[in-house]
Enzyme design. Structure first.
Site, PDB file in Angstrom:
ATOM      1  N   GLU A 126      -3.639  42.266  32.036  1.00  0.00           N
ATOM      2  CA  GLU A 126      -2.991  41.102  32.666  1.00  0.00           C
ATOM      3  C   GLU A 126      -3.414  41.033  34.122  1.00  0.00           C
ATOM      4  O   GLU A 126      -3.503  42.065  34.770  1.00  0.00           O
ATOM      5  CB  GLU A 126      -1.457  41.258  32.638  1.00  0.00           C
ATOM      6  CG  GLU A 126      -0.889  41.640  31.304  1.00  0.00           C
ATOM      7  CD  GLU A 126       0.563  42.152  31.393  1.00  0.00           C
ATOM      8  OE1 GLU A 126       1.191  42.025  32.467  1.00  0.00           O
ATOM      9  OE2 GLU A 126       1.039  42.673  30.384  1.00  0.00           O
ATOM     10  N   LYS A 128      -3.162  41.036  37.956  1.00  0.00           N
ATOM     11  CA  LYS A 128      -2.115  41.568  38.834  1.00  0.00           C
ATOM     12  C   LYS A 128      -1.833  40.516  39.899  1.00  0.00           C
ATOM     13  O   LYS A 128      -2.639  40.291  40.792  1.00  0.00           O
ATOM     14  CB  LYS A 128      -2.572  42.880  39.468  1.00  0.00           C
ATOM     15  CG  LYS A 128      -1.474  43.559  40.259  1.00  0.00           C
ATOM     16  CD  LYS A 128      -1.912  44.961  40.655  1.00  0.00           C
ATOM     17  CE  LYS A 128      -0.831  45.743  41.355  1.00  0.00           C
ATOM     18  NZ  LYS A 128      -0.201  45.085  42.470  1.00  0.00           N
ATOM     19  N   ASP A 130      -0.471  38.721  43.078  1.00  0.00           N
ATOM     20  CA  ASP A 130      -0.161  39.241  44.406  1.00  0.00           C
ATOM     21  C   ASP A 130       1.023  38.475  45.000  1.00  0.00           C
ATOM     22  O   ASP A 130       0.857  37.554  45.787  1.00  0.00           O
ATOM     23  CB  ASP A 130      -1.400  39.103  45.295  1.00  0.00           C
ATOM     24  CG  ASP A 130      -1.303  39.993  46.512  1.00  0.00           C
ATOM     25  OD1 ASP A 130      -0.321  40.760  46.616  1.00  0.00           O
ATOM     26  OD2 ASP A 130      -2.209  39.930  47.364  1.00  0.00           O
ATOM     27  N   TYR A 236       6.205  39.035  33.198  1.00  0.00           N
ATOM     28  CA  TYR A 236       5.299  39.997  32.562  1.00  0.00           C
ATOM     29  C   TYR A 236       5.979  41.283  32.119  1.00  0.00           C
ATOM     30  O   TYR A 236       5.332  42.180  31.610  1.00  0.00           O
ATOM     31  CB  TYR A 236       4.122  40.319  33.496  1.00  0.00           C
ATOM     32  CG  TYR A 236       4.527  40.772  34.888  1.00  0.00           C
ATOM     33  CD1 TYR A 236       5.225  41.948  35.078  1.00  0.00           C
ATOM     34  CD2 TYR A 236       4.210  40.009  36.007  1.00  0.00           C
ATOM     35  CE1 TYR A 236       5.605  42.345  36.344  1.00  0.00           C
ATOM     36  CE2 TYR A 236       4.592  40.396  37.273  1.00  0.00           C
ATOM     37  CZ  TYR A 236       5.289  41.573  37.438  1.00  0.00           C
ATOM     38  OH  TYR A 236       5.681  41.970  38.679  1.00  0.00           O
ATOM     39  N   LYS A 324      -7.426  47.938  40.659  1.00  0.00           N
ATOM     40  CA  LYS A 324      -7.443  47.060  41.828  1.00  0.00           C
ATOM     41  C   LYS A 324      -8.854  46.559  42.124  1.00  0.00           C
ATOM     42  O   LYS A 324      -9.843  47.244  41.856  1.00  0.00           O
ATOM     43  CB  LYS A 324      -6.927  47.842  43.060  1.00  0.00           C
ATOM     44  CG  LYS A 324      -5.516  48.385  42.926  1.00  0.00           C
ATOM     45  CD  LYS A 324      -4.445  47.323  43.011  1.00  0.00           C
ATOM     46  CE  LYS A 324      -4.231  46.813  44.408  1.00  0.00           C
ATOM     47  NZ  LYS A 324      -3.347  47.616  45.223  1.00  0.00           N
ATOM     48  N   CYS A 429       1.248  63.191  77.235  1.00  0.00           N
ATOM     49  CA  CYS A 429       1.826  62.018  76.588  1.00  0.00           C
ATOM     50  C   CYS A 429       1.665  60.807  77.506  1.00  0.00           C
ATOM     51  O   CYS A 429       2.097  60.843  78.655  1.00  0.00           O
ATOM     52  CB  CYS A 429       3.308  62.259  76.285  1.00  0.00           C
ATOM     53  SG  CYS A 429       4.152  60.771  75.731  1.00  0.00           S
ATOM     54  N   CYS A 432       5.388  59.640  78.727  1.00  0.00           N
ATOM     55  CA  CYS A 432       6.312  60.395  79.581  1.00  0.00           C
ATOM     56  C   CYS A 432       5.620  61.502  80.360  1.00  0.00           C
ATOM     57  O   CYS A 432       6.244  62.183  81.169  1.00  0.00           O
ATOM     58  CB  CYS A 432       7.463  60.966  78.756  1.00  0.00           C
ATOM     59  SG  CYS A 432       6.977  62.316  77.676  1.00  0.00           S
ATOM     60  N   CYS A 447       3.703  64.806  71.522  1.00  0.00           N
ATOM     61  CA  CYS A 447       4.381  64.864  72.808  1.00  0.00           C
ATOM     62  C   CYS A 447       5.518  65.871  72.690  1.00  0.00           C
ATOM     63  O   CYS A 447       6.280  65.857  71.723  1.00  0.00           O
ATOM     64  CB  CYS A 447       4.933  63.485  73.139  1.00  0.00           C
ATOM     65  SG  CYS A 447       6.214  63.509  74.389  1.00  0.00           S
ATOM     66  N   CYS A 453      11.300  61.696  76.148  1.00  0.00           N
ATOM     67  CA  CYS A 453      10.210  60.719  76.078  1.00  0.00           C
ATOM     68  C   CYS A 453      10.782  59.377  75.637  1.00  0.00           C
ATOM     69  O   CYS A 453      11.335  59.265  74.539  1.00  0.00           O
ATOM     70  CB  CYS A 453       9.147  61.205  75.093  1.00  0.00           C
ATOM     71  SG  CYS A 453       7.846  59.981  74.813  1.00  0.00           S
TER      72      CYS A 453
HETATM   73  S1  IVH Z   1       4.114  45.677  35.485  1.00  0.00           S
HETATM   74  C1  IVH Z   1       6.869  49.123  34.904  1.00  0.00           C
HETATM   75  N1  IVH Z   1       2.474  43.649  35.476  1.00  0.00           N
HETATM   76  O1  IVH Z   1       2.451  44.923  40.933  1.00  0.00           O
HETATM   77  C2  IVH Z   1       5.749  48.257  35.353  1.00  0.00           C
HETATM   78  N2  IVH Z   1       3.289  44.388  37.571  1.00  0.00           N
HETATM   79  O2  IVH Z   1       1.802  47.441  42.212  1.00  0.00           O
HETATM   80  C3  IVH Z   1       6.173  47.173  36.226  1.00  0.00           C
HETATM   81  N3  IVH Z   1       2.526  43.059  39.483  1.00  0.00           N
HETATM   82  O3  IVH Z   1       5.759  46.021  41.367  1.00  0.00           O
HETATM   83  C4  IVH Z   1       5.116  46.344  36.757  1.00  0.00           C
HETATM   84  N4  IVH Z   1       1.322  41.634  38.324  1.00  0.00           N
HETATM   85  O4  IVH Z   1       5.262  43.491  41.571  1.00  0.00           O
HETATM   86  C5  IVH Z   1       3.204  44.473  36.227  1.00  0.00           C
HETATM   87  N5  IVH Z   1       1.051  41.828  35.281  1.00  0.00           N
HETATM   88  C6  IVH Z   1       1.786  42.634  36.033  1.00  0.00           C
HETATM   89  C7  IVH Z   1       1.854  42.508  37.444  1.00  0.00           C
HETATM   90  C8  IVH Z   1       2.613  43.416  38.185  1.00  0.00           C
HETATM   91  C9  IVH Z   1       1.743  41.975  39.531  1.00  0.00           C
HETATM   92  C10 IVH Z   1       3.127  43.728  40.653  1.00  0.00           C
HETATM   93  C11 IVH Z   1       4.578  44.094  40.512  1.00  0.00           C
HETATM   94  C12 IVH Z   1       4.615  45.587  40.694  1.00  0.00           C
HETATM   95  C13 IVH Z   1       3.378  45.811  41.498  1.00  0.00           C
HETATM   96  C14 IVH Z   1       2.901  47.242  41.404  1.00  0.00           C
END
Ligand code: IVH
Length: 749
Positions: A126, A128, A130, A236, A324, A429, A432, A447, A453
């Site tokens: 899936e 990820k 942001d 998700y 990532k 430092c 201070c 320090c 300080c």
């Molecule tokens: S699963 C128990 N699925 O990424 C697992 N997370 O870096 C729960 N996120 O806190 C997360 N897309 O905010 C999952 N397809 C996806 C996601 C996802 C984005 C985020 C989520 C999580 C963070 C972790």
């Protein structure tokens, strides 16, 4: 700012026009106050505009508007978000950055489950998203609560705000009676650009990226502001359920979609790591043309029964990983190196950069870690960046990975100015003037000024009021700096925060009359401080800002000792032992310098023994108890004890404690389990679970798993083929049971 004439001397038309202007101004001011962290008008002006509005309304009651600012509750900004304890913790994900790590992930999963490498094992992939995660609780089909992740255990109640998001259904048909849907709140690129344009037209703060905009828009005290922001939501995952959604991740997501949630269309099923990596490459290609930000691809074991068996480490599932995208890079000029002095006195060098855009965000500083890093040496003294040191004027490569502060990955010697000199790291430092000392084995120079300080004192205070500590609404880093430098209402140590109101009462110039403050904000601040006077033990320990005592150690200490008095008593009793530990460390370091490598070990042990030999029994017992706490080692213990021994520090702590009501800590949850605190050994063949699985589950229930049987073993779980361990257990009279009996004992299939 407004017509100063008496309300009574206004014509009806003038009054009407002015009420309209006031409503508009106050509404905008409310939105800015709650929304942008950047008020449009001072509190004093706000109060006087409100008074003016009320005066005119009193004179012309029939002109009172339907949206009159007198009727808006949004004007009382002191309401904090309520806290929500998640029925099931909200977890995060472990990260992988290359293909090899994905293969390793797959191998780990297979090993844990006992699935051979040739056998099929399905994953979902899936995107990820942001944004920020949100948990939505539905009871009997109705949305009853929405909460942010917070620290995973406790989040913020943002129900009213979530209700304004179009992708989030109010009611569901055909859902389990209890259903917690989890997913990501995000903002599309187009909406983000438009929002920033609106913000800057209104003279309000703009956001650095869509994620910040989404977070800032969701975490609003006034839901009307959230409603005006175009937020979206992808589902998700899930938390508590009264009935399963499906048998697989993929079907469960399809089910959420059928219930009315948006789910990501790029979700796919993959067979094994090669397939995952191929899918990743495909998504990476599409990334730039997507309407929203993604920062990787998440892989999850598809079979939900396997997910259940794999379970969780402390904060991440074993059944998922985030692959990532590589960090983004940019080149720029290093303008200067500044030294910040932190809460524990650490001198941290910061690179001031000529501003450059990295992955859509303008970066103008980066961390330089410590003096070795600048000099081109790694933690073990070996060269990094091919031994190239970093100099002011250098042309440097900057990268940003996720949320973290930008870093410098490389530099171009070909572009180094002729006059660039190696950076000489200060030994005093800069704040201070105290000696900045680098201890043996420590990469960081610190320090030695302690609370003398100003920088350490302020940073300690900032830590004290931070979110995981006292979290006092209206008292952030900015206000701490103001009060710390204030002559009339100074805050030098945490206790001073709790005497602010009483001191203000005795002062001639009231806080409410100061620039940037008003009646409302002063009252709210004092109320927020009062609210924090009662504090859980773990929060207090963490808030003290003792080096090495983070949130986890603070919680462990609180659970172990239960009360503040018990903690202080133990720490004071253990003091002579901590001194021994330090003395032994110092002696050992000296020995190491003197002695040749042969015989070094032989000479160090007697030094240690000689120092410890002097110690009285209660001190030794208290010390052993302290370092016996799971997660608390000698380093944490020494730091804790020595900070309680420092005169200024101790006086500050004692004064603080007098101001507070401290809530005792409850013992750990696993204390209820029948195997908590027991030492367990597994031997022979297990049929229902792998060894790794058995170990992880036992540990999650508070048991200690050991590899060998001894007099300290409480339970031996013996499967078929158990040999010498079973014999030894019988000899020692250790309770022995088979796998089924063990499962019955821990109450799970
Ligand atoms: S699963 C128990 N699925 O990424 C697992 N997370 O870096 C729960 N996120 O806190 C997360 N897309 O905010 C999952 N397809 C996806 C996601 C996802 C984005 C985020 C989520 C999580 C963070 C972790």
């Amino acid at each position: 700012m407004h017509d100063a004439r008496k309300a009574g001397s206004l014509t009806e038309q003038e009054a009407k026009a002015e009420l309209e202007r006031l409503a508009e101004t106050l509404l905008r001011a409310d939105a800015a106050y709650h929304g942008e962290d950047a008020p449009l008008v001072s509190d004093a002006d706000y109060d006087s505009l409100k008074r003016r509005n009320a005066e005119i309304e009193a004179q012309f009651p029939h002109l009172k508007r339907a949206d009159s600012p007198s009727d808006t509750v949004g004007a009382a900004p002191s309401e904090r978000f309520g806290k929500v304890t998640h029925a099931q913790r909200m977890m995060s994900l472990s990260n992988a950055f290359d293909d090899a790590e994905i293969t390793e992930f797959d191998q780990r999963v297979r090993k844990y489950l006992g699935v051979p490498s040739g056998a099929p094992l399905r994953y979902t992939a899936e995107p990820k998203i942001d944004g920020l995660s949100l948990s939505l609780r539905y009871e009997n089909g109705a949305l009853v609560q929405a909460a942010t992740r917070g620290d995973g255990a406790v989040g913020e109640n943002v129900t009213a705000n979530a209700r304004t998001i179009k992708d989030i259904p109010e009611n569901l048909t055909g859902a389990p009676d209890i259903l917690e849907v989890r997913g990501e709140v995000y903002m599309s690129h187009a909406d983000f650009t438009a929002l920033n344009a609106r913000q800057s037209d209104a003279g309000a703060k703009t956001f650095a990226n869509p994620r910040n905009a989404a977070a800032g828009s969701l975490r609003q005290l006034d839901a009307a502001v959230t409603a005006s922001r175009p937020l979206r939501f992808f589902a998700y995952a899930w938390g508590e359920l009264s009935a399963p959604l499906a048998g697989t991740q993929f079907e469960a997501i399809a089910k959420l979609n059928a219930l009315g949630f948006s789910t990501n269309p790029l979700t796919a099923l993959c067979d094994g790591p090669d397939d995952l990596v191929a899918h990743y490459a495909q998504i990476e290609q599409q990334r730039a043309s997507l309407a929203y930000d993604i920062d990787g691809v998440v892989y999850k074991v598809d079979d939900l029964e396997l997910q259940r068996r794999l379970g969780y480490r402390s904060t991440t599932p074993r059944w998922a990983i985030a692959h990532k995208f590589p960090a983004e890079l940019a080149w720029t000029r290093l303008e200067a190196i500044e030294i910040n002095v932190g809460r524990t006195g650490a001198l941290s060098p910061v690179a001031r950069l000529s501003p450059v855009t990295v992955g859509g965000v303008v970066v103008s500083n980066a961390t330089l870690h410590n003096e070795d890093y600048i000099a081109g040496r790694g933690g073990d003294g070996s060269p990094i960046r091919g031994g190239k040191d970093i100099r002011i004027g250098d042309w440097v490569q900057v990268y940003r990975a996720g949320d973290v502060i930008p870093k410098i990955s490389d530099l171009d010697l070909g572009k180094r100015p002729d006059n660039a000199k190696p950076f000489s790291f200060p030994t005093l430092c800069p704040e201070c003037g105290s000696d900045a000392i680098r201890e043996d084995g420590d990469a960081v120079r610190r320090c030695s000024g302690g609370l003398v300080c100003p920088s350490q004192a302020v940073e300690k205070l900032k830590h004290f009021v931070s979110r995981a500590a006292f979290d006092i609404e209206g008292l952030g880093a900015k206000q701490i700096e103001m009060f710390h430098a204030d002559d009339q209402l100074p805050v030098q140590t945490p206790a001073d925060i709790f005497t602010l109101e009483a001191r203000d009462r005795n002062n001639l110039t009231k806080l409410a009359n100061r620039e940037g403050w008003g009646d409302l904000s002063a009252r709210n601040l004092f109320a927020a401080i009062e609210q924090c006077r009662t504090v859980p033990l773990a929060r207090l320990i963490f808030a003290l800002g003792i080096r090495h005592v983070g949130e986890v150690a603070a919680r462990d200490l609180a659970r172990h000792f239960g009360s503040w008095e018990a903690l202080v008593d133990a720490v004071d009793t253990a003091a002579p032992a901590a001194a021994c530990e330090l003395q032994a460390d110092a002696a050992e370091a000296a020995e190491r310098q003197l002695a040749t490598s042969e015989g070094r070990r032989a000479r160090i042990k007697p030094v240690r023994d000689a120092v410890w030999g002097e110690l009285d029994a209660p001190a030794l017992a208290a010390w052993r108890d302290l370092i016996g706490i799971d997660g608390i080692g000698a380093t944490v213990a020494v730091s804790l004890v020595t900070s309680f021994q420092q005169k200024a520090e101790r006086a500050s702590i004692d004064r603080l404690v007098e101001e507070l009501t401290i809530e005792d800590a409850a013992p750990p949850m696993s204390g209820n389990s029948p195997v908590a605190g027991k030492t367990v050994v597994f031997t022979g063949t297990l049929d229902k679970m792998t060894r790794a699985e058995a170990k992880a589950r036992a540990e999650a229930l508070g048991a200690k798993v050991s590899g060998s049987v001894s007099a300290r073993t409480d339970i031996l779980v013996a499967g078929p083929g158990a040999g010498s361990k079973a014999a030894k257990a019988a000899e020692l009279g250790v309770e022995t049971m088979d796998e089924d009996a063990w499962l019955a004992l821990i109450g799970g299939a």
